[in-house]
Scaffold this motif. Sequence first.
Motif, PDB file in Angstrom:
ATOM      1  N   ILE A 137       9.793   3.683   1.562  1.00  0.00           N
ATOM      2  CA  ILE A 137       8.723   3.136   0.717  1.00  0.00           C
ATOM      3  C   ILE A 137       8.167   4.218  -0.195  1.00  0.00           C
ATOM      4  O   ILE A 137       7.793   5.310   0.261  1.00  0.00           O
ATOM      5  N   TYR A 138       8.093   3.908  -1.485  1.00  0.00           N
ATOM      6  CA  TYR A 138       7.493   4.837  -2.433  1.00  0.00           C
ATOM      7  C   TYR A 138       5.970   4.804  -2.286  1.00  0.00           C
ATOM      8  O   TYR A 138       5.367   3.726  -2.194  1.00  0.00           O
ATOM      9  N   CYS A 139       5.390   5.989  -2.272  1.00  0.00           N
ATOM     10  CA  CYS A 139       3.944   6.104  -2.098  1.00  0.00           C
ATOM     11  C   CYS A 139       3.330   6.988  -3.173  1.00  0.00           C
ATOM     12  O   CYS A 139       3.981   7.895  -3.695  1.00  0.00           O
ATOM     13  N   HIS A 140       2.061   6.714  -3.495  1.00  0.00           N
ATOM     14  CA  HIS A 140       1.258   7.626  -4.293  1.00  0.00           C
ATOM     15  C   HIS A 140       0.739   8.714  -3.346  1.00  0.00           C
ATOM     16  O   HIS A 140       0.141   8.413  -2.312  1.00  0.00           O
ATOM     17  N   LYS A 141       0.960   9.972  -3.710  1.00  0.00           N
ATOM     18  CA  LYS A 141       0.496  11.084  -2.889  1.00  0.00           C
ATOM     19  C   LYS A 141      -0.798  11.646  -3.481  1.00  0.00           C
ATOM     20  O   LYS A 141      -0.838  12.030  -4.650  1.00  0.00           O
ATOM     21  N   VAL A 142      -1.839  11.677  -2.665  1.00  0.00           N
ATOM     22  CA  VAL A 142      -3.161  12.146  -3.110  1.00  0.00           C
ATOM     23  C   VAL A 142      -3.619  13.275  -2.200  1.00  0.00           C
ATOM     24  O   VAL A 142      -3.486  13.182  -0.970  1.00  0.00           O
ATOM     25  N   GLU A 143      -4.128  14.326  -2.809  1.00  0.00           N
ATOM     26  CA  GLU A 143      -4.660  15.466  -2.049  1.00  0.00           C
ATOM     27  C   GLU A 143      -6.176  15.472  -2.131  1.00  0.00           C
ATOM     28  O   GLU A 143      -6.748  15.349  -3.209  1.00  0.00           O
ATOM     29  N   LEU A 144      -6.824  15.588  -0.971  1.00  0.00           N
ATOM     30  CA  LEU A 144      -8.275  15.771  -0.924  1.00  0.00           C
ATOM     31  C   LEU A 144      -8.553  17.188  -0.430  1.00  0.00           C
ATOM     32  O   LEU A 144      -8.023  17.596   0.602  1.00  0.00           O
ATOM     33  N   THR A 145      -9.386  17.902  -1.180  1.00  0.00           N
ATOM     34  CA  THR A 145      -9.696  19.288  -0.836  1.00  0.00           C
ATOM     35  C   THR A 145     -11.197  19.476  -0.713  1.00  0.00           C
ATOM     36  O   THR A 145     -11.968  18.999  -1.532  1.00  0.00           O
ATOM     37  N   LYS A 146     -11.591  20.178   0.354  1.00  0.00           N
ATOM     38  CA  LYS A 146     -12.997  20.556   0.544  1.00  0.00           C
ATOM     39  C   LYS A 146     -13.004  21.955   1.132  1.00  0.00           C
ATOM     40  O   LYS A 146     -12.462  22.181   2.216  1.00  0.00           O
ATOM     41  N   ASN A 147     -13.598  22.879   0.394  1.00  0.00           N
ATOM     42  CA  ASN A 147     -13.533  24.297   0.767  1.00  0.00           C
ATOM     43  C   ASN A 147     -12.062  24.712   0.838  1.00  0.00           C
ATOM     44  O   ASN A 147     -11.341  24.577  -0.132  1.00  0.00           O
ATOM     45  N   VAL A 148     -11.601  25.178   1.996  1.00  0.00           N
ATOM     46  CA  VAL A 148     -10.192  25.580   2.095  1.00  0.00           C
ATOM     47  C   VAL A 148      -9.344  24.516   2.787  1.00  0.00           C
ATOM     48  O   VAL A 148      -8.132  24.683   2.958  1.00  0.00           O
ATOM     49  N   ASN A 149      -9.975  23.412   3.191  1.00  0.00           N
ATOM     50  CA  ASN A 149      -9.254  22.372   3.918  1.00  0.00           C
ATOM     51  C   ASN A 149      -8.604  21.375   2.959  1.00  0.00           C
ATOM     52  O   ASN A 149      -9.256  20.882   2.038  1.00  0.00           O
ATOM     53  N   LYS A 150      -7.332  21.095   3.204  1.00  0.00           N
ATOM     54  CA  LYS A 150      -6.604  20.142   2.377  1.00  0.00           C
ATOM     55  C   LYS A 150      -5.978  19.062   3.253  1.00  0.00           C
ATOM     56  O   LYS A 150      -5.340  19.380   4.261  1.00  0.00           O
ATOM     57  N   ASN A 151      -6.182  17.813   2.889  1.00  0.00           N
ATOM     58  CA  ASN A 151      -5.529  16.688   3.538  1.00  0.00           C
ATOM     59  C   ASN A 151      -4.705  15.942   2.498  1.00  0.00           C
ATOM     60  O   ASN A 151      -5.108  15.846   1.333  1.00  0.00           O
ATOM     61  N   PHE A 152      -3.580  15.387   2.932  1.00  0.00           N
ATOM     62  CA  PHE A 152      -2.706  14.651   2.024  1.00  0.00           C
ATOM     63  C   PHE A 152      -2.586  13.207   2.493  1.00  0.00           C
ATOM     64  O   PHE A 152      -2.403  12.945   3.685  1.00  0.00           O
TER      65      PHE A 152
END
Length: 220
Positions: A137-152
């Motif tokens: 399945i094709y997905c849109h990849k979004v990164e959320l960043t706060k300080n040094v923490n990154k979630n995808f």
Amino acid sequence: MKKLLLVFVLIYSQLSFAQTAKEIIEKNIELSGGLTNWKLLNSVLLQGKVVLGIKDEYPIKIYQQRPNLTKTVLTINNKDTAIEGFDGSKGYAMNYATNKVQEYPNYIPESFDNDFIDWENKGFDAKYLGKEKVGDIYCHKVELTKNVNKNFYYFDTNTYMLLKEIKKDETLTYSEYKKVGNLVMPFRIESSSSKKDGDFVMQINKIDINKVFPANTFKF
């Protein structure tokens, strides 16, 4: 002039990506029930089974309540056993060396809501990273960043449902979405980590929302 044009293109591209990330998140929230309904969600009770490792399978109940109360209970040898949770002031988890639940002073409870609900007010920056496959399945990849923490986060390009989430030490995949009241929730969650000791597959068969839990529900 060429340098100015290049700077303009780069700035415009970044703004466009940020806007695209915002639109994808908003679409997910809209199609999974809407921001108002997610904010009206006060408690959740998940019931099903969890498979730990290769063959250890147990009935499971997970109680969650705003703002960050949580309790996970496994049924082992026909007995309900709390293995982890946060009672509002203290965090607890099973110490498998002693086979007892113990208090952890540095326990950090997770937020009741996903990070991408009200992400701007929580201080996150969002970036769109293009399309990537999760399985077939094709997905849109979004990164959320706060300080040094990154979630995808990986959102299905057709349904906009969240299919995959990558945190610092854990990867979660979500599937089998069903409607629960006015909300759409996953009924299958798989977790994997580099340490492997936290790997699990949870198959949910029932979700109750906005139940009023007894006062002692989150006590240990």
